[in-house]
Design an enzyme around this catalytic site. Structure first.
Site, PDB file in Angstrom:
ATOM      1  N   HIS A 166     -78.088 -20.037 -54.978  1.00 21.87           N
ATOM      2  CA  HIS A 166     -76.835 -20.699 -55.332  1.00 21.87           C
ATOM      3  C   HIS A 166     -77.079 -22.197 -55.256  1.00 21.87           C
ATOM      4  CE1 HIS A 166     -72.172 -20.832 -54.851  1.00 21.87           C
ATOM      5  NE2 HIS A 166     -72.621 -21.913 -55.465  1.00 21.87           N
ATOM      6  N   GLU A 195     -76.215 -17.970 -58.783  1.00 24.98           N
ATOM      7  CA  GLU A 195     -74.784 -18.069 -58.536  1.00 24.98           C
ATOM      8  C   GLU A 195     -74.338 -19.523 -58.666  1.00 24.98           C
ATOM      9  OE1 GLU A 195     -74.550 -14.692 -54.976  1.00 24.98           O
ATOM     10  OE2 GLU A 195     -74.240 -16.821 -54.523  1.00 24.98           O
ATOM     11  N   HIS A 237     -71.659 -11.058 -49.005  1.00 27.17           N
ATOM     12  CA  HIS A 237     -71.140 -11.965 -47.980  1.00 27.17           C
ATOM     13  C   HIS A 237     -70.993 -11.236 -46.647  1.00 27.17           C
ATOM     14  CE1 HIS A 237     -69.865 -16.199 -47.779  1.00 27.17           C
ATOM     15  NE2 HIS A 237     -69.324 -15.819 -46.637  1.00 27.17           N
TER      16      HIS A 237
END
Length: 248
Positions: free
Chosen positions: A44, A76, A198
């Site tokens: 990310h 991401e 997550h």
């Protein structure tokens, strides 16, 4: 269907960035993860490059292309002009779009599909036209799945932070599993694939996989990197693969 594991390298990169040194190596640990059977690598890249640097992307792309051609690269990020340019250059197999503000320390909520599907639709179309599978970060809300599907995305990635936060409360964990399961059922009915990520751990993955047997992929960084400090990256990947039901 087997639940695939994508190893998020952000925490490795953040540790590297504490010093002006090339270790720990993002690509080196990515290689170990893939050798241990991880399906792919996730990054990310944020605008301030506080963990993954833009210069890491071509190195990870080359690692996969040259040594692990069956693996996947998942990038991401918020679909800014700059992010979309990075994606076009890196050619990931999957792009996961998140609604993050650049200042956020980590992703902590999904898209508001009811109000943002019009914004997302042309971006999804562009990315799919470039050959990427598109996944959209989503809260586990069954009512939002029709609007998510209307964007034209391939998958949704359910935000599992609230589930991860129930690590000491079995009743709360069951409630979150039920919510994730109901949202997954709604998404699957609409033809969407399901990812999750997550605060997933070796301890909480089996219940999630049991409730959502069609789960396609989990992307895990913080918990996996924390375990790697104790068990090493290769053994940690194997432990997470067992938690996903891949190994016995």
């Amino acid at each position: 269907m087997s639940v695939e594991l994508s190893v998020n390298l952000n925490a490795v990169a953040m540790l590297r960035n504490r010093r002006d040194l090339p270790w720990p190596s993002v690509t080196g640990l990515g290689r170990i993860a893939l050798q241990a059977g991880a399906h792919g690598l996730t990054v990310h890249p944020r605008p301030d490059e506080r963990h993954i640097r833009f210069s890491d992307l071509p190195a990870i792309r080359a690692l996969i292309d040259e040594e692990f051609p069956e693996a996947e690269f998942n990038i991401e990020g918020y679909p800014s002009i700059e992010f979309l340019a990075l994606v076009s250059a890196a050619r990931p197999e999957q792009v996961t779009l998140v609604p993050d503000d650049p200042a956020q320390p980590t992703s902590d909520h999904g898209w508001d599909f009811e109000h943002q599907s019009g914004f997302l639709r042309p971006i999804v179309e562009r990315l799919r036209g470039e050959g990427a599978r598109v996944s959209l970060f989503a809260d586990p809300d069954a009512a939002q799945m029709p609007a998510a599907s209307a964007t034209g995305c391939d998958r949704v990635e359910f935000y599992t932070g609230p589930y991860g936060a129930t690590h000491s409360d079995p009743a709360a964990a069951k409630a979150e599993i039920d919510r994730l399961g109901a949202a997954a059922d709604a998404a699957l009915d609409l033809g969407l694939g399901i990812n999750a990520g997550h605060d997933l751990t070796v301890a909480n993955l089996p219940a999630l996989v049991a409730r959502i047997p069609a789960l396609a992929e989990v992307s895990i960084g913080h918990g996996l990197t924390a375990d790697a400090l104790e068990y090493g990256m290769a053994e940690t990947v194997r432990r997470f693969r067992r938690a996903c039901g891949q190994l016995v």
